[in-house]
Design an enzyme around this catalytic site. Structure first.
Site, short mmCIF file in Angstrom:
data_model
loop_
_atom_site.label_atom_id
_atom_site.label_comp_id
_atom_site.label_asym_id
_atom_site.label_seq_id
_atom_site.Cartn_x
_atom_site.Cartn_y
_atom_site.Cartn_z
N LYS A 1 -3.58 22.71 -22.33
CA LYS A 1 -4.26 23.54 -23.36
C LYS A 1 -3.38 23.66 -24.59
O LYS A 1 -3.08 24.77 -25.07
CB LYS A 1 -4.60 24.92 -22.81
CG LYS A 1 -5.54 24.92 -21.61
CD LYS A 1 -6.90 25.39 -21.97
CE LYS A 1 -7.90 25.33 -20.82
NZ LYS A 1 -7.41 25.14 -19.46
N PRO A 38 1.67 21.06 -35.13
CA PRO A 38 1.55 19.64 -34.80
C PRO A 38 2.79 18.98 -34.20
O PRO A 38 2.65 18.25 -33.20
CB PRO A 38 1.13 19.01 -36.14
CG PRO A 38 0.34 20.12 -36.79
CD PRO A 38 1.07 21.39 -36.44
N SER A 90 -14.95 28.80 -20.80
CA SER A 90 -15.98 29.12 -19.81
C SER A 90 -15.96 30.56 -19.32
O SER A 90 -16.96 31.05 -18.80
CB SER A 90 -15.78 28.20 -18.60
OG SER A 90 -14.51 28.40 -18.02
N ARG A 100 -11.22 25.64 -7.77
CA ARG A 100 -11.01 26.37 -6.53
C ARG A 100 -12.02 26.08 -5.43
O ARG A 100 -11.67 26.12 -4.25
CB ARG A 100 -10.97 27.89 -6.83
CG ARG A 100 -9.68 28.31 -7.54
CD ARG A 100 -9.85 29.64 -8.22
NE ARG A 100 -10.74 29.56 -9.38
CZ ARG A 100 -11.15 30.62 -10.08
NH1 ARG A 100 -10.77 31.84 -9.72
NH2 ARG A 100 -11.95 30.46 -11.13
P1 OMP Z 1 -12.17 26.72 -11.19
O1 OMP Z 1 -12.69 27.91 -11.90
O2 OMP Z 1 -11.25 27.04 -10.07
O3 OMP Z 1 -13.28 25.77 -10.79
O4 OMP Z 1 -11.24 25.91 -12.21
C1 OMP Z 1 -11.64 25.58 -13.50
C2 OMP Z 1 -10.60 24.72 -14.15
O5 OMP Z 1 -11.04 24.38 -15.47
C3 OMP Z 1 -9.25 25.40 -14.33
O6 OMP Z 1 -8.26 24.39 -14.16
C4 OMP Z 1 -9.24 25.89 -15.77
O7 OMP Z 1 -7.95 25.88 -16.33
C5 OMP Z 1 -10.13 24.85 -16.46
N1 OMP Z 1 -10.89 25.34 -17.63
C6 OMP Z 1 -11.72 26.43 -17.51
O8 OMP Z 1 -11.92 26.98 -16.41
N2 OMP Z 1 -12.36 26.93 -18.61
C7 OMP Z 1 -12.22 26.38 -19.85
O9 OMP Z 1 -12.84 26.86 -20.79
C8 OMP Z 1 -11.43 25.24 -19.98
C9 OMP Z 1 -10.80 24.69 -18.88
C10 OMP Z 1 -10.16 23.38 -19.06
O10 OMP Z 1 -9.80 23.06 -20.19
O11 OMP Z 1 -10.09 22.58 -18.13
#
Ligand code: OMP
Length: 229
Positions: free
Chosen positions: A71, A76, A126, A201
């Site tokens: 992330k 830069p 998310s 997860r």
């Molecule tokens: P679970 O919620 O366990 O399925 O994991 C979701 C994965 O997606 C994690 O590794 C988070 O770091 C990643 N993720 C998000 O959950 N939300 C976001 O907005 C962005 C990410 C990401 O960039 O992967």
């Protein structure tokens, strides 16, 4: 998707997210999920616990390319250095934040380019807090991602409408996290246009990660329109 030798090929459309701190468990999950996924995404909990050698180890265990999810959201020169370390560790994809601006995204893209890795920019997060700042700004974040040269975006499986809208604006492949543990549906995300659904997860903490990965892949297959199947 990606430039040159496609670093990540869509097959099942599933990416397993590994944020485990125990390397043995992480490698076991990668090996179990490998046959069902197109890539393994690794995050800070694993790399800060186990070191960057975890990247190559996960690739070997899974037989799949690894995306480093750091992330990246720094100035830069620092962003580019982080991405360069990720790529040097064997990453075939690198995730950065679009909110840091087009110049930061461009630095990550430059670091990825030499190695044929895929630069991926987060445009809308998310989790519930993602609705506070990233959701209202998501279209502008897509524009920053495009200006910086990102070649894929991250959009939320928890808000499938956003996947469709942001994909239409970006015209780039979409990775969608938030299915399962965060309440989203892999099937709905795929139906909305997600090219890759990221599941963490639900697979990584399952008693049977192979079965959980297989089920997630089947859910994606249900949601993918025939034309893209
Ligand atoms: P679970 O919620 O366990 O399925 O994991 C979701 C994965 O997606 C994690 O590794 C988070 O770091 C990643 N993720 C998000 O959950 N939300 C976001 O907005 C962005 C990410 C990401 O960039 O992967």
């Amino acid at each position: 998707v990606g430039r040159g030798a496609a670093p990540i090929t869509r097959n099942s459309g599933l990416v397993v997210a590994i944020d485990l701190e125990d390397l043995d468990r992480a490698l076991a999950v990668a090996a179990a999920a490998g046959p069902h996924v197109d890539a393994v995404k690794v995050g800070y909990p694993t790399v800060l616990s186990c070191g960057t050698a975890a990247v190559a180890a996960l690739a070997k265990a899974s037989g799949r390319p690894v995306i480093c999810d750091f992330k990246i959201a720094d100035i830069p020169p620092v962003a580019g250095a982080i991405a360069a370390r990720a790529v040097a560790s064997g990453a075939r994809g690198v995730i950065c934040h679009a909110f840091a601006g087009a110049d930061t995204v461009a630095a990550v893209v430059r670091a990825c380019d030499g190695a044929g890795a895929l630069p991926i920019a987060v445009v809308e997060m998310s989790h519930p807090g993602g609705a506070t700042f990233t959701q209202p700004a998501a279209e502008r974040l897509v524009d920053a991602a495009l200006e910086g040269g990102a070649r894929a975006i991250v959009a939320p499986a928890t808000r499938p409408g956003a996947i469709a809208a942001l994909k239409a604006r970006a015209r780039l492949p979409v990775f969608s996290p938030g299915a399962g543990a965060q309440g989203g549906s892999a099937e709905e995300a795929a139906r909305a246009g997600a090219d890759f659904v990221i599941v963490g997860r639900t697979i990584s903490t399952a008693a049977d990660p192979a079965a959980a990965a297989k089920a997630a892949a089947a859910s994606i297959a249900k949601g993918v329109p025939r034309a893209r199947a």
